[in-house]
Design an enzyme around this catalytic site. Structure first.
Site, PDB file in Angstrom:
ATOM      1  N   HIS A  98     -89.614 -16.918  21.323  1.00  0.00           N
ATOM      2  CA  HIS A  98     -89.425 -15.618  20.675  1.00  0.00           C
ATOM      3  C   HIS A  98     -89.395 -15.733  19.150  1.00  0.00           C
ATOM      4  O   HIS A  98     -89.487 -14.715  18.445  1.00  0.00           O
ATOM      5  CB  HIS A  98     -88.122 -14.982  21.174  1.00  0.00           C
ATOM      6  CG  HIS A  98     -88.141 -13.493  21.158  1.00  0.00           C
ATOM      7  ND1 HIS A  98     -89.159 -12.744  20.611  1.00  0.00           N
ATOM      8  CD2 HIS A  98     -87.235 -12.583  21.619  1.00  0.00           C
ATOM      9  CE1 HIS A  98     -88.894 -11.465  20.735  1.00  0.00           C
ATOM     10  NE2 HIS A  98     -87.728 -11.338  21.345  1.00  0.00           N
ATOM     11  N   THR A 128     -98.650 -23.697  34.995  1.00  0.00           N
ATOM     12  CA  THR A 128     -97.997 -24.437  36.062  1.00  0.00           C
ATOM     13  C   THR A 128     -97.969 -23.579  37.321  1.00  0.00           C
ATOM     14  O   THR A 128     -97.799 -22.361  37.246  1.00  0.00           O
ATOM     15  CB  THR A 128     -96.560 -24.849  35.667  1.00  0.00           C
ATOM     16  OG1 THR A 128     -95.966 -25.591  36.727  1.00  0.00           O
ATOM     17  CG2 THR A 128     -95.691 -23.643  35.352  1.00  0.00           C
TER      18      THR A 128
END
Length: 407
Positions: A378, A326
């Site tokens: 994560h 993006t």
């Protein structure tokens, strides 16, 4: 009386309902075959649906209603004939004094969704605009031209200019300072998915910066030859797509996704490119980007971006990406933390290029710098891999000779 039923077309295997965003033809009006009849929106995209036959339209649902795929939303009386045009002798006949005959609305003055929004914001009626599209269709550029056209002054119409009188200031009344409108189906879906992304992933963001000098120099040196050969210019996005693919190959876990307790390793590179549209952010996917050259990537991005902004993008073009890029820099963003696009586990954020003082070979120099951001899940990706992945992108961007241009 022959009646043609108009139903909501299928929009994808997982789509079961849609919202009728707006009618292009009024209830009871005559419509020609293949003229846009209404716009439908799903949780993926929106599209125009044309009239299958000519005739008089009867609305069965209202704008904003949610309807099932395959449901009937209108009927068209095919026995009805188009209204006859007024004879030339009547059109030229003098009008009786004292009252002006109202002008008939233009049947062909049907605006595209983008044009309709421009006209609504400018307070211009579609019937006052001449469309240059097929069948008199009002395009966005027609609407912009009409909205920006200077308004005729009273003096120009032969009226005497009246002195300006300042009206007394009246305190605003309660309830007049806000308006309320329902969220579109696309906006509700975007909001829901972004919230799900925040609630269901362990998102972390790491940052770095890249010196854009080498890319800018290459563009200046080769852009003319590149465009002459390939018909498109060298863009920053194709460089970052290529750099991301090199990094994904070096750190394949960033290209993977989670499915319950399983890690799904994806040995292909379908890169999503975020595109800002009037309806919200969409992420069309460039399939097999690792098999494409810079020119092909630039052309593919241009095609899907235009389709997204025109409301023509299809559901399959928005599904199945493995990694997303993006670019908030086109709006002036210097730094941001992109939100993951599940089930993808990572997203790269580009930002605006700013000239800043940096240290190169123990010397302070001015360089065009861009901050880079990598948000990642994560649960799957450790910090070490994320940092190294972003460093690899930085290395490819600062040394683009590693990924050769097709010149």
């Amino acid at each position: 009386m022959a009646i043609e039923q108009v139903t909501v077309p299928k929009a994808g295997e997982s789509i079961t309902e849609a919202t009728l965003n707006r009618w292009f033809v009024a209830d009871g009006a005559f419509v020609k075959a293949d003229v846009p009849l209404f716009e439908m929106g799903t949780d993926k995209a929106s599209q125009e649906v044309v009239a299958p036959v000519a005739g008089v339209v009867k609305h069965l649902v209202k704008e904003g209603d949610t309807v099932a795929i395959g449901a009937t939303v209108a009927q068209i009386d095919t026995d009805a004939k188009a209204p006859a045009a007024a004879p030339a002798s009547q059109a030229s006949a003098p009008k009786p004094q004292g009252a002006a005959a109202p002008s008939a609305p233009k049947q062909d003055a049907i605006p595209s969704p983008a044009a309709a929004r421009v006209l609504a914001e400018a307070g211009v009626k579609p019937g006052d605009v001449t469309g240059t599209g097929p069948g008199g269709r009002i395009l966005k550029e027609d609407a912009i031209a009409a909205a920006s056209a200077p308004k005729a002054s009273p003096a120009a119409n032969g009226e005497a200019k009246k002195p300006t009188v300042e009206a007394p200031r009246v305190p605003s009344q309660p309830g007049t300072r806000t308006t309320r409108e329902p969220m579109s189906k696309i906006r509700k879906t975007i909001a829901s998915r972004l919230l799900d992304s925040q609630n269901t992933t362990a998102t972390l963001t790491t940052f770095n910066e890249a010196d854009m000098t080498a890319i800018q120099d290459l563009r200046a040196k080769y852009n003319e030859k590149f465009e002459k050969k390939h018909g498109t210019k060298i863009g920053f996005m194709s460089v970052f797509v290529k750099a991301a693919i090199e990094a994904l190959k070096a750190f394949p876990l960033v290209n993977a996704r989670l499915d319950g307790n399983d890690i799904v390793h994806q040995h292909f590179y379908d890169i999503g490119v975020a595109v800002s549209t009037e309806k919200g952010l969409m992420v069309p996917v460039i399939r097999g980007a690792d098999q494409l050259g810079f020119a092909d990537i630039e052309k593919a991005i241009a095609v899907v971006a235009k389709k997204a902004r025109d409301g023509k993008v299809t559901v399959p073009e928005l599904e199945g990406g493995t990694f997303t890029i993006t670019n908030g820099g086109i709006f002036g963003s210097m730094l941001s933390t992109p939100i993951l696009n599940p089930p993808q586990c990572a997203i790269l954020g580009m930002h605006s290029i700013q000239k800043r003082p940096v240290v190169v070979n123990d010397q302070i120099v001015i360089r065009p710098m861009m901050y880079l951001a990598l948000s990642y899940d994560h649960r799957l990706i450790d910090g070490r891999e994320a940092v190294q992945f972003l460093v690899r992108i930085k290395e490819c961007v600062e040394n683009p000779e590693r990924i050769l241009f097709e010149i």
